[in-house]
Motif scaffolding. Structure first.
Motif, PDB file in Angstrom:
ATOM      1  N   LEU A 104      12.026  -5.918  -7.108  1.00 21.09           N
ATOM      2  CA  LEU A 104      12.310  -5.711  -5.689  1.00 21.09           C
ATOM      3  C   LEU A 104      11.134  -5.009  -5.030  1.00 21.09           C
ATOM      4  CD1 LEU A 104      15.992  -4.315  -5.715  1.00 21.09           C
ATOM      5  CD2 LEU A 104      15.235  -6.695  -5.780  1.00 21.09           C
ATOM      6  N   VAL A 105      10.913  -5.347  -3.766  1.00 18.45           N
ATOM      7  CA  VAL A 105       9.918  -4.654  -2.949  1.00 18.45           C
ATOM      8  C   VAL A 105      10.666  -4.098  -1.749  1.00 18.45           C
ATOM      9  CG1 VAL A 105       7.794  -4.869  -1.608  1.00 18.45           C
ATOM     10  CG2 VAL A 105       8.090  -6.213  -3.709  1.00 18.45           C
ATOM     11  N   ALA A 106      10.531  -2.799  -1.502  1.00 19.20           N
ATOM     12  CA  ALA A 106      11.297  -2.138  -0.439  1.00 19.20           C
ATOM     13  C   ALA A 106      10.369  -1.450   0.554  1.00 19.20           C
ATOM     14  CB  ALA A 106      12.259  -1.123  -1.055  1.00 19.20           C
ATOM     15  N   PRO A 107       9.875  -2.177   1.554  1.00 17.77           N
ATOM     16  CA  PRO A 107       9.017  -1.577   2.570  1.00 17.77           C
ATOM     17  C   PRO A 107       9.810  -0.571   3.411  1.00 17.77           C
ATOM     18  CG  PRO A 107       8.922  -3.988   2.622  1.00 17.77           C
ATOM     19  CD  PRO A 107      10.096  -3.611   1.796  1.00 17.77           C
ATOM     20  N   ALA A 108       9.115   0.409   3.951  1.00 16.84           N
ATOM     21  CA  ALA A 108       9.780   1.418   4.769  1.00 16.84           C
ATOM     22  C   ALA A 108      10.011   0.951   6.196  1.00 16.84           C
ATOM     23  CB  ALA A 108       8.963   2.712   4.770  1.00 16.84           C
ATOM     24  N   GLY A 113       8.296   0.548  -3.516  1.00 21.93           N
ATOM     25  CA  GLY A 113       8.498   0.672  -2.088  1.00 21.93           C
ATOM     26  C   GLY A 113       7.895   1.921  -1.500  1.00 21.93           C
ATOM     27  N   THR A 114       7.911   1.974  -0.173  1.00 23.49           N
ATOM     28  CA  THR A 114       7.374   3.107   0.565  1.00 23.49           C
ATOM     29  C   THR A 114       8.491   3.925   1.199  1.00 23.49           C
ATOM     30  OG1 THR A 114       7.001   1.537   2.385  1.00 23.49           O
ATOM     31  CG2 THR A 114       5.111   2.104   1.021  1.00 23.49           C
ATOM     32  N   THR A 115       9.734   3.596   0.864  1.00 20.98           N
ATOM     33  CA  THR A 115      10.856   4.418   1.304  1.00 20.98           C
ATOM     34  C   THR A 115      11.033   5.564   0.310  1.00 20.98           C
ATOM     35  OG1 THR A 115      13.182   4.342   1.965  1.00 20.98           O
ATOM     36  CG2 THR A 115      12.531   3.011   0.061  1.00 20.98           C
ATOM     37  N   ASP A 116      12.061   6.401   0.498  1.00 25.01           N
ATOM     38  CA  ASP A 116      12.212   7.574  -0.360  1.00 25.01           C
ATOM     39  C   ASP A 116      12.663   7.197  -1.767  1.00 25.01           C
ATOM     40  OD1 ASP A 116      15.426   8.119  -0.497  1.00 25.01           O
ATOM     41  OD2 ASP A 116      14.823   7.254   1.424  1.00 25.01           O
ATOM     42  N   PRO A 157       0.826  -1.216   0.000  1.00 29.27           N
ATOM     43  CA  PRO A 157       0.000   0.000   0.000  1.00 29.27           C
ATOM     44  C   PRO A 157       0.855   1.259   0.000  1.00 29.27           C
ATOM     45  CG  PRO A 157      -0.812  -1.595   1.609  1.00 29.27           C
ATOM     46  CD  PRO A 157       0.518  -2.108   1.131  1.00 29.27           C
ATOM     47  N   GLY A 158       0.493   2.201  -0.845  1.00 27.74           N
ATOM     48  CA  GLY A 158       1.178   3.477  -0.882  1.00 27.74           C
ATOM     49  C   GLY A 158       2.541   3.455  -1.546  1.00 27.74           C
ATOM     50  N   ALA A 159       2.872   2.364  -2.227  1.00 23.79           N
ATOM     51  CA  ALA A 159       4.203   2.250  -2.818  1.00 23.79           C
ATOM     52  C   ALA A 159       4.323   3.065  -4.102  1.00 23.79           C
ATOM     53  CB  ALA A 159       4.515   0.788  -3.117  1.00 23.79           C
ATOM     54  N   ARG A 160       5.514   3.604  -4.319  1.00 25.85           N
ATOM     55  CA  ARG A 160       5.863   4.215  -5.601  1.00 25.85           C
ATOM     56  C   ARG A 160       6.814   3.252  -6.291  1.00 25.85           C
ATOM     57  NH1 ARG A 160       8.688   7.557  -1.992  1.00 25.85           N
ATOM     58  NH2 ARG A 160       7.246   9.284  -2.314  1.00 25.85           N
ATOM     59  N   ARG A 218       9.821 -12.292  -6.586  1.00 20.38           N
ATOM     60  CA  ARG A 218      10.160 -10.926  -6.181  1.00 20.38           C
ATOM     61  C   ARG A 218      11.090 -11.030  -4.979  1.00 20.38           C
ATOM     62  NH1 ARG A 218       5.468  -8.916  -2.149  1.00 20.38           N
ATOM     63  NH2 ARG A 218       5.528 -10.797  -0.875  1.00 20.38           N
ATOM     64  N   VAL A 219      11.901 -10.027  -4.773  1.00 16.28           N
ATOM     65  CA  VAL A 219      12.828  -9.972  -3.640  1.00 16.28           C
ATOM     66  C   VAL A 219      12.337  -8.875  -2.708  1.00 16.28           C
ATOM     67  CG1 VAL A 219      15.204  -9.595  -2.899  1.00 16.28           C
ATOM     68  CG2 VAL A 219      14.743 -10.747  -5.085  1.00 16.28           C
ATOM     69  N   VAL A 220      11.919  -9.261  -1.504  1.00 19.05           N
ATOM     70  CA  VAL A 220      11.410  -8.297  -0.525  1.00 19.05           C
ATOM     71  C   VAL A 220      12.550  -7.953   0.430  1.00 19.05           C
ATOM     72  CG1 VAL A 220       9.617  -7.779   1.160  1.00 19.05           C
ATOM     73  CG2 VAL A 220       9.144  -9.399  -0.697  1.00 19.05           C
ATOM     74  N   LEU A 221      12.920  -6.689   0.500  1.00 21.21           N
ATOM     75  CA  LEU A 221      14.058  -6.247   1.312  1.00 21.21           C
ATOM     76  C   LEU A 221      13.609  -5.922   2.732  1.00 21.21           C
ATOM     77  CD1 LEU A 221      15.670  -3.806  -1.303  1.00 21.21           C
ATOM     78  CD2 LEU A 221      16.016  -6.290  -1.046  1.00 21.21           C
ATOM     79  N   ASN A 222      14.384  -6.382   3.705  1.00 21.70           N
ATOM     80  CA  ASN A 222      14.113  -6.085   5.110  1.00 21.70           C
ATOM     81  C   ASN A 222      14.742  -4.734   5.433  1.00 21.70           C
ATOM     82  OD1 ASN A 222      14.144  -5.836   7.902  1.00 21.70           O
ATOM     83  ND2 ASN A 222      14.661  -7.983   8.274  1.00 21.70           N
ATOM     84  N   PRO A 223      13.955  -3.692   5.682  1.00 22.45           N
ATOM     85  CA  PRO A 223      14.515  -2.344   5.859  1.00 22.45           C
ATOM     86  C   PRO A 223      15.445  -2.228   7.059  1.00 22.45           C
ATOM     87  CG  PRO A 223      12.200  -2.385   6.491  1.00 22.45           C
ATOM     88  CD  PRO A 223      12.491  -3.698   5.829  1.00 22.45           C
ATOM     89  N   GLU A 224      15.154  -2.942   8.146  1.00 20.52           N
ATOM     90  CA  GLU A 224      16.011  -2.855   9.324  1.00 20.52           C
ATOM     91  C   GLU A 224      17.353  -3.528   9.068  1.00 20.52           C
ATOM     92  OE1 GLU A 224      14.140  -4.028  12.934  1.00 20.52           O
ATOM     93  OE2 GLU A 224      12.604  -2.455  12.822  1.00 20.52           O
ATOM     94  N   ALA A 225      17.333  -4.658   8.382  1.00 22.85           N
ATOM     95  CA  ALA A 225      18.581  -5.344   8.066  1.00 22.85           C
ATOM     96  C   ALA A 225      19.394  -4.543   7.059  1.00 22.85           C
ATOM     97  CB  ALA A 225      18.291  -6.737   7.520  1.00 22.85           C
TER      98      ALA A 225
END
Length: 334
Positions: free
Chosen positions: A132-136, A97-100, A83-86, A172-179
């Motif tokens: 890639l999927v980059a959650p915030a 992703g929802t990061t910058d 949701p809200g991803a660009r 798809r490769v989902v990235l762990n934002p904290e890692a």
């Protein structure tokens, strides 16, 4: 203060592939605050001060395992959108992703480089693109991957449905934002290249090879072009060899299970086994060996296929190869 030697972990989960944070951070993350990129445990890696940029020359993997991969059964629904991803589109990549946007753009550039690296080492047909999927935040990461367990060592998760033959159709490769926050640009590049290798192989071959070969091949591509020697990259494992605590056989599935102990050595051991195949027999032979060792069946049947591949592709046996590989470990540890 010296850093520890964990390495990126990757584990096959229900037909998928995983790479954990401990492996990546150990080699590619910065140790402590303001230190030069060195190996470090995931707990001791400081977040980078800048957003991901162009990576420096490749160095050993970080202390985080790149990712865990899970494959839904054939016919499973497509993963729900974030949701809200660009979305940022690269030459051979798509990053949502929802990061910058600057971070998404940097990830797309890394994914483009990863695809180019994979295509130098894998000649079978595959889509030649990575998603890639980059959650915030971690909450979004868990929602995307369905993971409720401890994912502090997981840098990314590769997942996607399988077709009736057992071939991935929409990984798809989902990235762990904290890692990923603990990794240097080099570490992020290593993870994305490692995972892109899994995407390519899973989409072009049904089934799976023995896990040491799956992970060792992905690390082989991830380390390609590194300016560091094998002894530097595998320092954590070679310390164990010098202490008489090194491997006595090729890694098995249990060696990649963090609940059973330290997993970093299994990744390094697998990589050095694949590296030995390349140096003795060549890249083309490694590909033939991988294909011959891949079956859409149980791990035991994959082991049987691998034993046949040792004989028919490499002209040796698992026992003979293991003896040569262990001798190589002792030489490097020398």
């Amino acid at each position: 203060m010296p850093c520890g030697g964990s390495r990126v972990r990757s584990a096959s989960v229900h037909g998928g592939v995983a790479l954990t944070l401990s492996a990546v951070v150990a080699v590619l993350a910065a140790c402590g605050t303001g230190g030069a990129p060195e190996s470090a445990t995931s707990a001791s890696v400081a977040p980078p001060a800048q957003t991901p940029g162009v990576p420096e020359s490749p160095r050993p993997a970080p202390n985080v395992s790149p990712s865990v991969s899970a494959s839904p059964p054939a016919g499973a629904p497509t993963a729900k959108p974030l949701p809200g991803a660009r979305t940022v589109t690269g030459r051979a990549s798509s990053v949502s992703g929802t990061t910058d946007e600057a971070t998404l753009t940097a990830y797309a550039a890394m994914a483009d480089r990863a695809v180019a690296a994979v295509e130098q080492h894998w000649t079978r047909d595959w889509p030649g693109r990575v998603t890639l999927v980059a959650p915030a935040d971690l909450t979004q990461f868990r929602e995307q991957t369905g993971r409720a367990d401890d994912v502090s060592q997981v840098a990314a998760i590769t997942d996607g449905p399988l077709d009736a033959e057992g071939r991935a159709t929409a990984d798809r490769v989902v990235l762990n934002p904290e890692a990923f926050a603990r990794l240097t640009p080099e570490g992020r590049q290593f993870v994305i290249t490692h995972e892109s290798t899994h995407v390519a192989l899973r989409s072009s071959l049904p089934g799976a090879a023995p896990l040491w070969l799956v992970e060792g091949f992905a690390d082989h591509v991830g380390y390609a072009g590194s300016s560091r020697s094998r002894a530097e990259l595998a320092a954590g494992l070679l310390e164990k060899v010098r202490a008489g605590q090194g491997p006595t056989r090729l890694p098995t599935q249990g060696d990649f299970d963090p609940s059973q102990g330290e997993i970093a050595p299994a990744y390094l051991a697998s990589w050095l086994a694949v590296d030995l195949i390349v140096r003795r027999y060549g890249e083309a032979a490694l590909q033939r060996f991988y294909v011959a060792s891949t079956v859409n069946a149980s791990p035991a049947q994959a082991d049987t296929a691998m034993d046949a591949a040792f004989r028919e592709v490499l002209g040796t046996t698992r026992a003979e190869f293991t003896t040569q590989w262990l001798a190589e470990l002792r030489r490097l540890a020398g």
